[in-house]
Motif scaffolding. Structure first.
Motif, PDB file in Angstrom:
ATOM      1  N   ALA A  44      75.628  -1.106  85.255  1.00 53.93           N
ATOM      2  CA  ALA A  44      74.762  -2.228  85.672  1.00 53.93           C
ATOM      3  C   ALA A  44      75.133  -2.703  87.084  1.00 53.93           C
ATOM      4  O   ALA A  44      74.242  -3.000  87.889  1.00 53.93           O
ATOM      5  CB  ALA A  44      74.876  -3.379  84.678  1.00 53.93           C
ATOM      6  N   TYR A  45      76.446  -2.744  87.383  1.00 52.58           N
ATOM      7  CA  TYR A  45      76.843  -3.184  88.743  1.00 52.58           C
ATOM      8  C   TYR A  45      76.306  -2.195  89.791  1.00 52.58           C
ATOM      9  O   TYR A  45      75.829  -2.594  90.844  1.00 52.58           O
ATOM     10  CB  TYR A  45      78.359  -3.269  88.927  1.00 52.58           C
ATOM     11  N   ILE A  46      76.419  -0.882  89.489  1.00 48.04           N
ATOM     12  CA  ILE A  46      75.963   0.146  90.454  1.00 48.04           C
ATOM     13  C   ILE A  46      74.456   0.029  90.642  1.00 48.04           C
ATOM     14  O   ILE A  46      73.948   0.024  91.760  1.00 48.04           O
ATOM     15  CB  ILE A  46      76.369   1.564  89.992  1.00 48.04           C
ATOM     16  N   ARG A  47      73.718  -0.073  89.530  1.00 51.77           N
ATOM     17  CA  ARG A  47      72.250  -0.193  89.598  1.00 51.77           C
ATOM     18  C   ARG A  47      71.829  -1.442  90.365  1.00 51.77           C
ATOM     19  O   ARG A  47      70.853  -1.437  91.125  1.00 51.77           O
ATOM     20  CB  ARG A  47      71.697  -0.182  88.163  1.00 51.77           C
ATOM     21  N   ALA A  48      72.599  -2.526  90.216  1.00 54.88           N
ATOM     22  CA  ALA A  48      72.256  -3.782  90.892  1.00 54.88           C
ATOM     23  C   ALA A  48      72.584  -3.735  92.379  1.00 54.88           C
ATOM     24  O   ALA A  48      72.074  -4.543  93.166  1.00 54.88           O
ATOM     25  CB  ALA A  48      72.988  -4.940  90.229  1.00 54.88           C
ATOM     26  N   GLY A  49      73.473  -2.806  92.788  1.00 52.49           N
ATOM     27  CA  GLY A  49      73.872  -2.718  94.188  1.00 52.49           C
ATOM     28  C   GLY A  49      75.023  -3.646  94.533  1.00 52.49           C
ATOM     29  O   GLY A  49      75.359  -3.820  95.700  1.00 52.49           O
ATOM     30  N   THR A  50      75.682  -4.223  93.506  1.00 54.14           N
ATOM     31  CA  THR A  50      76.787  -5.154  93.763  1.00 54.14           C
ATOM     32  C   THR A  50      78.143  -4.455  93.718  1.00 54.14           C
ATOM     33  O   THR A  50      79.161  -5.082  93.945  1.00 54.14           O
ATOM     34  CB  THR A  50      76.796  -6.282  92.709  1.00 54.14           C
ATOM     35  N   TYR A  51      78.157  -3.158  93.407  1.00 56.35           N
ATOM     36  CA  TYR A  51      79.415  -2.419  93.266  1.00 56.35           C
ATOM     37  C   TYR A  51      79.742  -1.728  94.589  1.00 56.35           C
ATOM     38  O   TYR A  51      78.833  -1.312  95.309  1.00 56.35           O
ATOM     39  CB  TYR A  51      79.249  -1.376  92.149  1.00 56.35           C
ATOM     40  N   PRO A  52      81.048  -1.594  94.917  1.00 53.67           N
ATOM     41  CA  PRO A  52      81.385  -0.926  96.189  1.00 53.67           C
ATOM     42  C   PRO A  52      80.827   0.491  96.303  1.00 53.67           C
ATOM     43  O   PRO A  52      80.497   0.930  97.395  1.00 53.67           O
ATOM     44  CB  PRO A  52      82.921  -0.909  96.193  1.00 53.67           C
ATOM     45  N   ARG A  53      80.713   1.225  95.184  1.00 53.14           N
ATOM     46  CA  ARG A  53      80.146   2.590  95.233  1.00 53.14           C
ATOM     47  C   ARG A  53      78.628   2.522  95.200  1.00 53.14           C
ATOM     48  O   ARG A  53      78.051   1.980  94.266  1.00 53.14           O
ATOM     49  CB  ARG A  53      80.594   3.393  94.007  1.00 53.14           C
ATOM     50  N   LYS A  54      77.995   3.088  96.218  1.00 54.62           N
ATOM     51  CA  LYS A  54      76.516   3.090  96.272  1.00 54.62           C
ATOM     52  C   LYS A  54      76.026   4.534  96.093  1.00 54.62           C
ATOM     53  O   LYS A  54      76.432   5.418  96.849  1.00 54.62           O
ATOM     54  CB  LYS A  54      76.010   2.579  97.626  1.00 54.62           C
ATOM     55  N   PRO A  55      75.161   4.774  95.099  1.00 51.41           N
ATOM     56  CA  PRO A  55      74.651   6.133  94.891  1.00 51.41           C
ATOM     57  C   PRO A  55      73.584   6.493  95.927  1.00 51.41           C
ATOM     58  O   PRO A  55      72.917   5.609  96.455  1.00 51.41           O
ATOM     59  CB  PRO A  55      74.016   6.039  93.499  1.00 51.41           C
ATOM     60  N   ALA A  56      73.440   7.799  96.190  1.00 57.08           N
ATOM     61  CA  ALA A  56      72.308   8.252  97.008  1.00 57.08           C
ATOM     62  C   ALA A  56      71.054   8.142  96.146  1.00 57.08           C
ATOM     63  O   ALA A  56      71.063   8.536  94.976  1.00 57.08           O
ATOM     64  CB  ALA A  56      72.542   9.697  97.438  1.00 57.08           C
ATOM     65  N   LEU A  57      69.975   7.589  96.716  1.00 58.42           N
ATOM     66  CA  LEU A  57      68.742   7.351  95.943  1.00 58.42           C
ATOM     67  C   LEU A  57      67.757   8.517  96.110  1.00 58.42           C
ATOM     68  O   LEU A  57      67.733   9.127  97.174  1.00 58.42           O
ATOM     69  CB  LEU A  57      68.093   6.054  96.430  1.00 58.42           C
ATOM     70  N   PRO A  58      66.921   8.819  95.118  1.00 57.07           N
ATOM     71  CA  PRO A  58      66.967   8.251  93.772  1.00 57.07           C
ATOM     72  C   PRO A  58      68.123   8.860  92.984  1.00 57.07           C
ATOM     73  O   PRO A  58      68.621   9.927  93.329  1.00 57.07           O
ATOM     74  CB  PRO A  58      65.622   8.663  93.174  1.00 57.07           C
ATOM     75  N   TYR A  59      68.529   8.179  91.909  1.00 59.72           N
ATOM     76  CA  TYR A  59      69.609   8.726  91.094  1.00 59.72           C
ATOM     77  C   TYR A  59      69.372   8.411  89.628  1.00 59.72           C
ATOM     78  O   TYR A  59      68.552   7.546  89.286  1.00 59.72           O
ATOM     79  CB  TYR A  59      70.972   8.197  91.559  1.00 59.72           C
ATOM     80  N   THR A  60      70.114   9.146  88.776  1.00 58.72           N
ATOM     81  CA  THR A  60      70.124   8.906  87.327  1.00 58.72           C
ATOM     82  C   THR A  60      71.444   8.243  86.990  1.00 58.72           C
ATOM     83  O   THR A  60      72.507   8.811  87.276  1.00 58.72           O
ATOM     84  CB  THR A  60      69.975  10.243  86.560  1.00 58.72           C
ATOM     85  N   PRO A  61      71.449   7.046  86.384  1.00 58.81           N
ATOM     86  CA  PRO A  61      72.716   6.371  86.071  1.00 58.81           C
ATOM     87  C   PRO A  61      73.477   7.082  84.947  1.00 58.81           C
ATOM     88  O   PRO A  61      72.923   7.938  84.256  1.00 58.81           O
ATOM     89  CB  PRO A  61      72.269   4.977  85.590  1.00 58.81           C
ATOM     90  N   GLY A  62      74.719   6.636  84.756  1.00 57.45           N
ATOM     91  CA  GLY A  62      75.468   7.024  83.563  1.00 57.45           C
ATOM     92  C   GLY A  62      76.634   7.949  83.794  1.00 57.45           C
ATOM     93  O   GLY A  62      76.535   8.953  84.502  1.00 57.45           O
ATOM     94  N   ILE A  63      77.769   7.573  83.177  1.00 49.68           N
ATOM     95  CA  ILE A  63      79.021   8.335  83.247  1.00 49.68           C
ATOM     96  C   ILE A  63      79.327   8.922  81.867  1.00 49.68           C
ATOM     97  O   ILE A  63      79.763  10.056  81.748  1.00 49.68           O
ATOM     98  CB  ILE A  63      80.175   7.393  83.660  1.00 49.68           C
ATOM     99  N   ASP A  64      79.098   8.111  80.825  1.00 49.27           N
ATOM    100  CA  ASP A  64      79.521   8.492  79.472  1.00 49.27           C
ATOM    101  C   ASP A  64      78.375   9.125  78.681  1.00 49.27           C
ATOM    102  O   ASP A  64      77.214   8.736  78.833  1.00 49.27           O
ATOM    103  CB  ASP A  64      80.004   7.254  78.705  1.00 49.27           C
ATOM    104  N   GLY A  65      78.737  10.048  77.800  1.00 46.10           N
ATOM    105  CA  GLY A  65      77.735  10.652  76.930  1.00 46.10           C
ATOM    106  C   GLY A  65      78.391  11.660  75.999  1.00 46.10           C
ATOM    107  O   GLY A  65      79.570  12.012  76.161  1.00 46.10           O
TER     108      GLY A  65
END
Ligand code: NAP
Length: 320
Positions: A44-65
């Motif tokens: 949620a922090y990454i998607r909101a843009g409030t986290y120090p790590r910024k993904p290249a857009l567009p992107y698919t979220p998620g680390i766990d699965g």
């Protein structure tokens, strides 16, 4: 394949389910069909843009699965199609029907552990293990306060610490959460929202204080945590959502340590070692991921609202 895509950072509604081409596996990578995706606050922090790590857009979220190996690259040696696995990272994001992973980041999922449970292993359990043993160097017989024990990391910490022979005090903000913390092995259960929480937490130790505190909301609790540490006590800051004023004298007088941690900083050998321990705990059933809520993948926006709300109860997982 269907995947959640984010074209611009912002509120939960920026996540939309789209049809996109599946990525192709490279030589050492593995394609996994996702059966369940774990939702973490960091998503949620990454998607909101409030986290120090910024993904290249567009992107698919998620680390766990967790899911089943679909196909493997030519240099992948450990897994074959059909193997049940959980993920400790993803190259293409896990809010999707299929995801691409480096082979070394996959761990086999024991047969009795469901895919939904498998989606709640990596970030919560590796964080709890890292905080307890790599950062705080917790030892059997010590007393740990898990401030925020009802959520993903907290439940993992309760189970890991209990199995390792620590005395475990866990907190939750609701009755339902406190019952879960008790059921998962905490010796004492407290309410982190109750007036005088720190005084009650100190009283539970007979006034000696805590050897280790795992802190899920440091901006609220860190100043008080320092006053209830034992001599040589260690606080590990796992979660924080703001600033806080502390009195450093509380740390001085106890030879105490405030330790930060971020799971991203972990080395590959440390991560592999931690998951060897977690896998053993899953096999002997001292570790039992708790799935509080399952939602369809298309409801990722609702999951991101829920993960930021109080009343935690284990993990929220998305089902493609
Ligand atoms: P979660 O499942 O949403 O759980 C949040 C936990 O915080 C719940 O136990 C909640 O309890 C508790 N909490 C709420 N208010 C609190 C308070 N005043 N004092 C103490 N605890 C309080 O989240 P999670 O996955 O367990 O993650 C917990 C935190 O750690 C998040 O901030 C997350 O971003 C962070 N985290 C950091 C790392 C890292 O590498 N440093 C890794 C994973 C997670 P109630 O809902 O019962 O009130």
């Amino acid at each position: 394949m269907k995947a959640i895509r984010v074209h611009e950072l912002g509120g939960p509604a920026v996540m939309r389910l789209e049809e996109i081409p599946a990525p192709a596996p490279g030589p050492g990578s593995v394609f996994v069909r996702i059966h369940a995706t774990g939702v973490n606050p960091v998503d949620a922090y990454i998607r909101a843009g409030t986290y120090p790590r910024k993904p290249a857009l567009p992107y698919t979220p998620g680390i766990d699965g967790a899911g089943v190996v679909e196909s493997v690259g030519k240099d992948a040696k450990k897994f074959v199609p059909g193997d049940r696995v959980y993920l400790t990272g993803s190259l293409s994001g896990t809010y999707a029907e299929l995801t691409l992973c480096d082979e070394w980041t996959l761990v086999s999922l024991p047969p009795h552990v469901s895919f939904a449970q498998g989606a709640g292993i990596h970030v919560p359990y590796a964080t709890a293990y890292r905080a307890l043993f790599h950062r705080a160097h917790a030892r059997p017989g010590e007393t740990v306060l898990i401030n925020g024990a009802s959520g993903g990391v907290g439940i993992a910490a309760v189970q890991i610490a209990r199995a390792a022979g620590l005395r475990v005090v866990g907190t939750a903000g609701t009755d339902r959460g406190r019952k879960l913390v008790a059921a998962e092995g905490a010796h004492e259960i407290l309410d982190h929202k109750a007036p005088g929480h720190s005084e009650k937490a100190l009283a539970v130790t007979g006034g000696k204080g805590y050897d280790v505190i795992l802190e899920m909301l440091a901006n609220v609790n860190l100043a008080n945590d320092l006053t209830i540490l034992a001599l040589h006590g260690r606080v590990v800051v796992i979660g924080n959502r703001g600033t806080v004023e502390i009195n450093p004298r509380e740390a001085m007088g106890r030879d105490a340590a405030i330790l930060g941690m971020t799971l991203w900083n972990i080395s590959q050998p440390d991560l592999i070692s931690i998951h060897a321990a977690i896998h053993a705990g899953l096999e002997n059933e001292t570790l039992r991921p708790i799935v509080g809520q399952e939602m369809p993948l298309s409801e990722a926006p609702r999951a991101h609202v829920a993960i930021m709300e109080p009343g935690s109860y284990g993990k929220i997982v998305l089902i493609p």
